[in-house]
Scaffold this motif. Structure first.
Motif, short mmCIF file in Angstrom:
data_model
loop_
_atom_site.label_atom_id
_atom_site.label_comp_id
_atom_site.label_asym_id
_atom_site.label_seq_id
_atom_site.Cartn_x
_atom_site.Cartn_y
_atom_site.Cartn_z
N ILE A 10 27.83 42.31 23.04
CA ILE A 10 28.01 43.30 24.10
C ILE A 10 26.63 43.74 24.58
O ILE A 10 25.77 44.08 23.77
N MET A 11 26.42 43.72 25.89
CA MET A 11 25.18 44.22 26.48
C MET A 11 25.57 45.21 27.57
O MET A 11 26.42 44.92 28.39
N ARG A 12 24.92 46.36 27.55
CA ARG A 12 25.18 47.38 28.57
C ARG A 12 23.86 47.78 29.20
O ARG A 12 22.90 48.09 28.50
N GLY A 13 23.84 47.81 30.50
CA GLY A 13 22.65 48.18 31.25
C GLY A 13 22.44 49.68 31.31
O GLY A 13 23.25 50.46 30.78
N PRO A 14 21.37 50.11 31.99
CA PRO A 14 21.03 51.53 32.05
C PRO A 14 22.16 52.43 32.55
O PRO A 14 22.30 53.56 32.09
N ALA A 15 22.96 51.98 33.48
CA ALA A 15 24.02 52.83 34.04
C ALA A 15 25.39 52.55 33.41
O ALA A 15 26.38 53.14 33.82
N ASP A 16 25.44 51.67 32.42
CA ASP A 16 26.72 51.27 31.82
C ASP A 16 27.06 52.13 30.62
O ASP A 16 26.18 52.58 29.89
N GLY A 17 28.36 52.33 30.42
CA GLY A 17 28.86 53.08 29.27
C GLY A 17 29.70 54.25 29.73
O GLY A 17 29.69 54.64 30.91
N ASP A 18 30.46 54.82 28.81
CA ASP A 18 31.28 56.00 29.10
C ASP A 18 30.39 57.22 29.07
O ASP A 18 29.62 57.40 28.13
N SER A 19 30.53 58.09 30.07
CA SER A 19 29.67 59.28 30.15
C SER A 19 30.48 60.56 30.10
O SER A 19 31.59 60.63 30.62
N ILE A 20 29.88 61.58 29.47
CA ILE A 20 30.46 62.91 29.43
C ILE A 20 29.34 63.93 29.65
O ILE A 20 28.16 63.61 29.53
N VAL A 21 29.74 65.15 29.97
CA VAL A 21 28.81 66.27 30.03
C VAL A 21 29.25 67.23 28.94
O VAL A 21 30.42 67.63 28.88
N LEU A 22 28.31 67.59 28.07
CA LEU A 22 28.59 68.50 26.96
C LEU A 22 27.94 69.84 27.24
O LEU A 22 26.72 69.97 27.17
N PRO A 23 28.75 70.87 27.59
CA PRO A 23 28.16 72.18 27.82
C PRO A 23 27.92 72.92 26.51
O PRO A 23 28.70 72.84 25.58
#
Length: 126
Positions: A10-23
């Motif tokens: 598996i290779m993921r680039g700079p903008a790849d992957g699941d994202s969240i914001v943690l307050p």
């Protein structure tokens, strides 16, 4: 072994992957998961996190090890003794199971590579 069952890189680039914001209070960390526990046999997860200036992750404890690698910015890392201040790029921080830890980003914020135990990743991403 059938080619469909063979392990796959598996290779993921700079903008790849699941994202969240943690307050945390009024400040936020932006976290992108690069490797999920389901991809590592349930052992660990890897993410990249950007923290706003002065973001504070207060002291806490896990039953599993955790680690951080500072990519940008300066941090204070809380430990079970005195806080370690001025921790900058290129620094690796390993937290053994049961150790009190946390961190605060400096005045410019920062960016970390995070190696989480599966239980921490599950709390963030479900």
């Amino acid at each position: 072994m059938d080619e469909r069952d063979a392990p796959k890189v598996i290779m993921r680039g700079p903008a790849d992957g699941d994202s969240i914001v943690l307050p945390m209070g009024e400040l936020k960390a932006h976290i992108t998961r690069k490797a999920a526990r389901t991809e590592t046999g349930g052992h660990w997860a890897l993410g990249e996190a950007w923290q706003e200036p002065h973001f504070d992750n207060p002291p806490h404890v896990h039953d599993e090890a955790e680690a951080f690698y500072v990519l940008e910015g300066l941090y204070t890392f809380y430990t079970d003794t005195d806080p370690a201040e001025g921790i900058g790029p290129g620094t690796f921080v390993f937290i053994p199971p049961g150790a009190v830890h946390g961190f605060r980003a400096g005045p410019d914020g920062g960016r970390l590579l995070c190696l989480w135990p599966s239980t921490v990743e599950a709390a963030f991403f479900g």
